[in-house]
Motif scaffolding. Structure first.
Motif, PDB file in Angstrom:
ATOM      1  N   TYR A  73       0.868  -1.171   0.000  1.00 21.42           N
ATOM      2  CA  TYR A  73       0.000   0.000   0.000  1.00 21.42           C
ATOM      3  C   TYR A  73       0.903   1.218   0.000  1.00 21.42           C
ATOM      4  O   TYR A  73       1.854   1.295   0.779  1.00 21.42           O
ATOM      5  CB  TYR A  73      -0.889  -0.006   1.248  1.00 21.42           C
ATOM      6  N   ALA A  74       0.601   2.149  -0.903  1.00 23.18           N
ATOM      7  CA  ALA A  74       1.436   3.338  -1.019  1.00 23.18           C
ATOM      8  C   ALA A  74       0.562   4.581  -1.112  1.00 23.18           C
ATOM      9  O   ALA A  74      -0.540   4.537  -1.650  1.00 23.18           O
ATOM     10  CB  ALA A  74       2.323   3.231  -2.248  1.00 23.18           C
ATOM     11  N   ILE A  75       1.088   5.665  -0.601  1.00 19.90           N
ATOM     12  CA  ILE A  75       0.409   6.960  -0.664  1.00 19.90           C
ATOM     13  C   ILE A  75       1.341   7.927  -1.390  1.00 19.90           C
ATOM     14  O   ILE A  75       2.558   7.946  -1.140  1.00 19.90           O
ATOM     15  CB  ILE A  75       0.083   7.489   0.741  1.00 19.90           C
ATOM     16  N   PHE A  76       0.746   8.726  -2.290  1.00 21.84           N
ATOM     17  CA  PHE A  76       1.524   9.657  -3.106  1.00 21.84           C
ATOM     18  C   PHE A  76       0.950  11.061  -3.024  1.00 21.84           C
ATOM     19  O   PHE A  76      -0.244  11.244  -2.852  1.00 21.84           O
ATOM     20  CB  PHE A  76       1.486   9.237  -4.587  1.00 21.84           C
ATOM     21  N   ASN A 118       2.331  10.718 -11.964  1.00 28.01           N
ATOM     22  CA  ASN A 118       2.188  11.942 -11.163  1.00 28.01           C
ATOM     23  C   ASN A 118       0.996  11.791 -10.206  1.00 28.01           C
ATOM     24  O   ASN A 118       0.143  12.660 -10.086  1.00 28.01           O
ATOM     25  CB  ASN A 118       2.033  13.183 -12.044  1.00 28.01           C
ATOM     26  N   LEU A 119       0.977  10.654  -9.531  1.00 32.13           N
ATOM     27  CA  LEU A 119      -0.157  10.238  -8.714  1.00 32.13           C
ATOM     28  C   LEU A 119      -0.267  11.046  -7.424  1.00 32.13           C
ATOM     29  O   LEU A 119       0.727  11.294  -6.743  1.00 32.13           O
ATOM     30  CB  LEU A 119      -0.011   8.751  -8.372  1.00 32.13           C
ATOM     31  N   THR A 120      -1.477  11.444  -7.118  1.00 36.91           N
ATOM     32  CA  THR A 120      -1.826  11.944  -5.795  1.00 36.91           C
ATOM     33  C   THR A 120      -2.951  11.043  -5.314  1.00 36.91           C
ATOM     34  O   THR A 120      -3.993  10.943  -5.954  1.00 36.91           O
ATOM     35  CB  THR A 120      -2.288  13.410  -5.836  1.00 36.91           C
ATOM     36  N   GLY A 121      -2.706  10.338  -4.244  1.00 36.14           N
ATOM     37  CA  GLY A 121      -3.687   9.383  -3.736  1.00 36.14           C
ATOM     38  C   GLY A 121      -3.001   8.102  -3.319  1.00 36.14           C
ATOM     39  O   GLY A 121      -1.854   8.109  -2.891  1.00 36.14           O
ATOM     40  N   GLN A 122      -3.706   7.001  -3.485  1.00 41.14           N
ATOM     41  CA  GLN A 122      -3.210   5.716  -3.000  1.00 41.14           C
ATOM     42  C   GLN A 122      -3.069   4.691  -4.110  1.00 41.14           C
ATOM     43  O   GLN A 122      -3.724   4.781  -5.147  1.00 41.14           O
ATOM     44  CB  GLN A 122      -4.124   5.192  -1.910  1.00 41.14           C
ATOM     45  N   LEU A 123      -2.220   3.718  -3.864  1.00 43.71           N
ATOM     46  CA  LEU A 123      -1.979   2.624  -4.804  1.00 43.71           C
ATOM     47  C   LEU A 123      -1.801   1.362  -3.983  1.00 43.71           C
ATOM     48  O   LEU A 123      -1.032   1.348  -3.015  1.00 43.71           O
ATOM     49  CB  LEU A 123      -0.712   2.915  -5.625  1.00 43.71           C
ATOM     50  N   ALA A 124      -2.529   0.306  -4.329  1.00 45.23           N
ATOM     51  CA  ALA A 124      -2.422  -0.970  -3.624  1.00 45.23           C
ATOM     52  C   ALA A 124      -2.169  -2.072  -4.642  1.00 45.23           C
ATOM     53  O   ALA A 124      -2.930  -2.225  -5.597  1.00 45.23           O
ATOM     54  CB  ALA A 124      -3.697  -1.254  -2.835  1.00 45.23           C
ATOM     55  N   LEU A 125      -1.093  -2.815  -4.452  1.00 44.58           N
ATOM     56  CA  LEU A 125      -0.739  -3.900  -5.359  1.00 44.58           C
ATOM     57  C   LEU A 125      -0.691  -5.218  -4.602  1.00 44.58           C
ATOM     58  O   LEU A 125      -0.261  -5.259  -3.445  1.00 44.58           O
ATOM     59  CB  LEU A 125       0.649  -3.667  -5.981  1.00 44.58           C
ATOM     60  N   ASP A 126      -1.104  -6.310  -5.283  1.00 48.37           N
ATOM     61  CA  ASP A 126      -0.869  -7.662  -4.792  1.00 48.37           C
ATOM     62  C   ASP A 126       0.351  -8.175  -5.541  1.00 48.37           C
ATOM     63  O   ASP A 126       0.508  -7.915  -6.742  1.00 48.37           O
ATOM     64  CB  ASP A 126      -2.058  -8.574  -5.081  1.00 48.37           C
ATOM     65  N   LEU A 127       1.205  -8.934  -4.836  1.00 55.39           N
ATOM     66  CA  LEU A 127       2.444  -9.417  -5.422  1.00 55.39           C
ATOM     67  C   LEU A 127       2.655 -10.882  -5.067  1.00 55.39           C
ATOM     68  O   LEU A 127       2.242 -11.340  -4.000  1.00 55.39           O
ATOM     69  CB  LEU A 127       3.634  -8.605  -4.897  1.00 55.39           C
ATOM     70  N   MET A 128       3.316 -11.604  -5.965  1.00 56.06           N
ATOM     71  CA  MET A 128       3.698 -12.989  -5.705  1.00 56.06           C
ATOM     72  C   MET A 128       5.089 -13.231  -6.278  1.00 56.06           C
ATOM     73  O   MET A 128       5.596 -12.430  -7.055  1.00 56.06           O
ATOM     74  CB  MET A 128       2.687 -13.973  -6.307  1.00 56.06           C
TER      75      MET A 128
END
Length: 144
Positions: A73-76, A118-128
């Motif tokens: 989970y990331a916030i930009f 140039n994201l402002t907000g959140q990003l959620a990734l699933d990874l394997m």
């Protein structure tokens, strides 16, 4: 199409397995998931056709990767990464525990995505993990 994809793979078997799932979340369509290819080719073709994939209802073919699954989970703010956490995935999106493994490669990937958009907000990734141990993104999910 998926039938042709699996037919083409018959000439170069590598042991990889795949799932076929809707591009847009559909819990009903995900109630029956086969790891393909399977030995019974008629059942495989019947299964693929039963998915009813179309331009209106697109499906994706996703390689089955190695457990465990992780999320991040990331916030930009204006493309700059301001918050980041990697965690062990669980069935419920309501329970998180930080991962003991903090992967710099994942943080660099996420920071690059946010910067490029140039994201402002959140990003959620699933990874394997791939068979070589590399942690790769498999899905991007909205979080509120």
């Amino acid at each position: 199409d998926a039938v042709q994809f699996f037919k083409d793979r018959e000439t170069k078997p590598d042991g990889k397995k795949f799932i076929v799932k809707p591009a847009v979340y559909d819990p009903k369509a995900r109630s029956e998931i086969l790891f393909l290819p399977i030995q019974d080719k008629k059942r495989q073709i019947d299964y693929l056709r039963s998915r009813n994939a179309s331009e209106q209802v697109p499906y994706v073919i996703q390689e089955v990767l190695q457990d465990p699954e992780h999320g991040c989970y990331a916030i930009f703010n204006k493309g700059k990464l301001t918050g980041f956490e990697i965690f062990d995935s669980v069935a419920s999106c309501l329970v998180y525990s930080p991962s003991q493994k903090h992967d710099e490669q994942v943080m660099e990937l996420v920071a690059g995505l946010g910067k490029a958009m140039n994201l402002t907000g959140q990003l959620a990734l699933d990874l394997m993990h791939t068979s070589t141990g590399q942690l790769v993104p498999i899905e991007c999910n909205p979080r509120c």
